[in-house]
Design a protein around this motif. Structure first.
Motif, PDB file in Angstrom:
ATOM      1  N   PRO A  66       0.785  -1.246   0.000  1.00 22.97           N
ATOM      2  CA  PRO A  66       0.000   0.000   0.000  1.00 22.97           C
ATOM      3  C   PRO A  66       0.817   1.297   0.000  1.00 22.97           C
ATOM      4  N   TRP A  67       2.155   1.215   0.075  1.00 25.27           N
ATOM      5  CA  TRP A  67       2.977   2.439   0.049  1.00 25.27           C
ATOM      6  C   TRP A  67       3.983   2.310  -1.098  1.00 25.27           C
ATOM      7  N   ASP A  69       6.537   3.235  -2.838  1.00 22.77           N
ATOM      8  CA  ASP A  69       7.673   4.155  -2.826  1.00 22.77           C
ATOM      9  C   ASP A  69       8.844   3.496  -3.553  1.00 22.77           C
ATOM     10  N   ARG A 279      -1.771  -7.505   4.195  1.00 21.63           N
ATOM     11  CA  ARG A 279      -1.916  -6.044   4.235  1.00 21.63           C
ATOM     12  C   ARG A 279      -2.280  -5.558   5.640  1.00 21.63           C
ATOM     13  N   TRP A 282       0.887  -5.532   7.539  1.00 19.65           N
ATOM     14  CA  TRP A 282       1.692  -4.378   7.110  1.00 19.65           C
ATOM     15  C   TRP A 282       1.205  -3.088   7.759  1.00 19.65           C
ATOM     16  N   GLU A 283      -0.111  -2.901   7.757  1.00 18.95           N
ATOM     17  CA  GLU A 283      -0.674  -1.688   8.365  1.00 18.95           C
ATOM     18  C   GLU A 283      -0.294  -1.590   9.844  1.00 18.95           C
ATOM     19  N   HIS A 286       3.578  -0.955  10.129  1.00 19.15           N
ATOM     20  CA  HIS A 286       3.859   0.425   9.702  1.00 19.15           C
ATOM     21  C   HIS A 286       3.505   1.403  10.822  1.00 19.15           C
ATOM     22  N   ARG A 290       6.228   3.657  13.037  1.00 21.35           N
ATOM     23  CA  ARG A 290       6.085   5.113  13.092  1.00 21.35           C
ATOM     24  C   ARG A 290       5.921   5.585  14.546  1.00 21.35           C
ATOM     25  N   SER A 310       7.386  -2.633   5.101  1.00 21.66           N
ATOM     26  CA  SER A 310       6.675  -1.707   5.987  1.00 21.66           C
ATOM     27  C   SER A 310       7.636  -0.991   6.924  1.00 21.66           C
ATOM     28  N   ALA A 313       9.150   1.743   4.600  1.00 24.34           N
ATOM     29  CA  ALA A 313       8.129   2.713   4.208  1.00 24.34           C
ATOM     30  C   ALA A 313       7.823   3.666   5.363  1.00 24.34           C
ATOM     31  N   ALA A 314       7.621   3.120   6.557  1.00 30.77           N
ATOM     32  CA  ALA A 314       7.313   3.951   7.725  1.00 30.77           C
ATOM     33  C   ALA A 314       8.497   4.842   8.093  1.00 30.77           C
ATOM     34  N   GLU A 317       8.938   7.673   5.478  1.00 31.11           N
ATOM     35  CA  GLU A 317       7.887   8.679   5.648  1.00 31.11           C
ATOM     36  C   GLU A 317       8.187   9.581   6.845  1.00 31.11           C
TER      37      GLU A 317
END
Length: 378
Positions: A66-67, A69, A279, A282-283, A286, A290, A310, A313-314, A317
């Motif tokens: 979902p990210w 990048d 997913r 991952w959520e 992530h 963060r 993840s 990505a986190a 970001e």
């Protein structure tokens, strides 16, 4: 002015011992790059660690990551694992001596052959009575084959005697293998409440840092051992449970300005199964990564290749979201302009450190200042 030179000298003399203590105990942040994670791989499965990047990329493609990048993909292709820990403890389990000896020799040979991540080490068994001899034997045998720079992870620490003994052990092994004094360093896993709060109500973790004689590089929080020992039901054990936040807050206060770095723990909800399950995992991962970053824990544990996307990505970001504001505040601090935020020198150091971390992990390619400028400020 009523104070004489004698008064100044007397005051300096009164505080000389405390000045020396501050220099030794609080030298400031450790210089150099800190990895964003530590990947734990059981010793008998070490053969596959070089496939983690390809496995992570495959998971991204199969389950619609979902990210999207491009820099995350590039990172996984170039340097999927920043810090590798070969696990001879819980992830490996209890084996007979011949089996573990063979695993130690094989792991050392694999690492010596390369290629390998920029940071690595081994997690030995604890120094508790039941596993002590096996722990010492594993470390000794590993050093027979592998003497490049590496970190030792000491698990299930409960008191200062264990870390003081670990210092003595490092000294003995350095002498035995002809290594320079201070070559062997270790990190302490905080997996027991007694490692945070002593029986007399004092903070054990602060005493641990004092007892390590400068050899401790990090404190790593152990999510599930700690939560279980604190009586948290399995379904509610998490990096974000209040018992975890309390333990990590004490760790953070004890380690501040000592040069001992912090690492959060792991989540055991792995990105496996159906695309929906992957997913969801991952959520969660992530969000937890963060959350840790926002609380000043710049490192954590990863247990599965599919957690790497993840993680990065986190992390990327986090640094990119704050990059512009950090650069502006740092420019204003240096120019002494009115900004509506009255930043102190300590905040300027933190801003510079934040931007350096972004550069180190690959999140930032332009941090608004040169690396040399940021290093000087930090």
């Amino acid at each position: 002015m009523r104070l004489s030179d004698h008064d100044y000298t007397e005051i300096d003399g009164r505080l000389a011992a405390h000045d020396a203590f501050l220099r030794a105990r609080y030298p400031g942040e450790r210089a150099g790059r800190q990895p964003v994670h530590t990947v734990y791989v059981p010793a008998d499965r070490l053969d596959g660690f070089r496939d983690w990047g390809a496995t992570a990329l495959q998971a991204m493609d199969e389950h619609d990551f979902p990210w999207p990048d491009p820099s995350v993909r590039a990172k996984l292709e170039r340097e999927p694992i920043e810090d590798l820990r070969v696990d001879f403890e819980d992830g490996y389990g209890v084996r007979d001596d011949d089996q573990e000896d063979a695993a130690v020799e094989k792991a050392a040979a694999i690492l010596a052959a390369g290629p390998k991540p920029p940071f690595l080490g081994i997690r030995i068994k604890s120094l508790e009575a039941a596993t002590r001899r096996r722990s010492l034997r594993t470390l000794d045998l590993f050093l027979e084959t592998y003497q490049d720079l590496f970190t030792i992870t000491l698990p299930k620490v409960s008191g200062t005697d264990q870390v003081a003994t670990m210092v003595t052990l490092c000294e003995k092994l350095e002498h035995a293998y002809g290594l320079s004094a201070g070559t062997l360093t270790f990190e302490i896993q905080i997996e027991l409440p007694s490692a945070v709060l002593a029986a007399d109500g004092t903070a054990t973790v602060a005493r641990l840092i004092t007892a390590v004689d400068g050899r401790c590089t990090g404190l790593h929080y152990g999510t599930y051992d700690y939560s279980a020992a604190a009586g948290v039901a399995a379904a509610y054990q998490s990096m974000e449970h209040p018992v975890a936040d309390y333990a990590k807050a004490v760790m953070q206060a004890a380690a501040a300005q000592t040069g001992v770095r912090l690492s959060d723990g792991s989540t055991n909800i792995l990105p496996v199964g159906s695309s929906e399950q992957v997913r969801a995992a991952w959520e969660l991962h992530h969000r937890l990564v963060r959350r840790s970053l926002e609380r000043g824990f710049y490192q954590g544990w990863d247990l599965h290749p599919a957690q790497l996307p993840s993680r990065y990505a986190a992390t990327y970001e986090f640094f990119r979201d704050g990059r512009d504001a950090a650069v502006e505040r740092l420019h204003r601090y240096l120019d002494r302009q009115d900004s509506g935020i009255a930043d102190e020198p300590a905040t300027a150091r933190a801003l510079a450190g934040y931007l350096l971390r972004g550069l180190d992990c690959g999140a930032l390619t332009d941090a608004g200042f040169t690396r040399e400028q940021l290093t000087a400020l930090a």
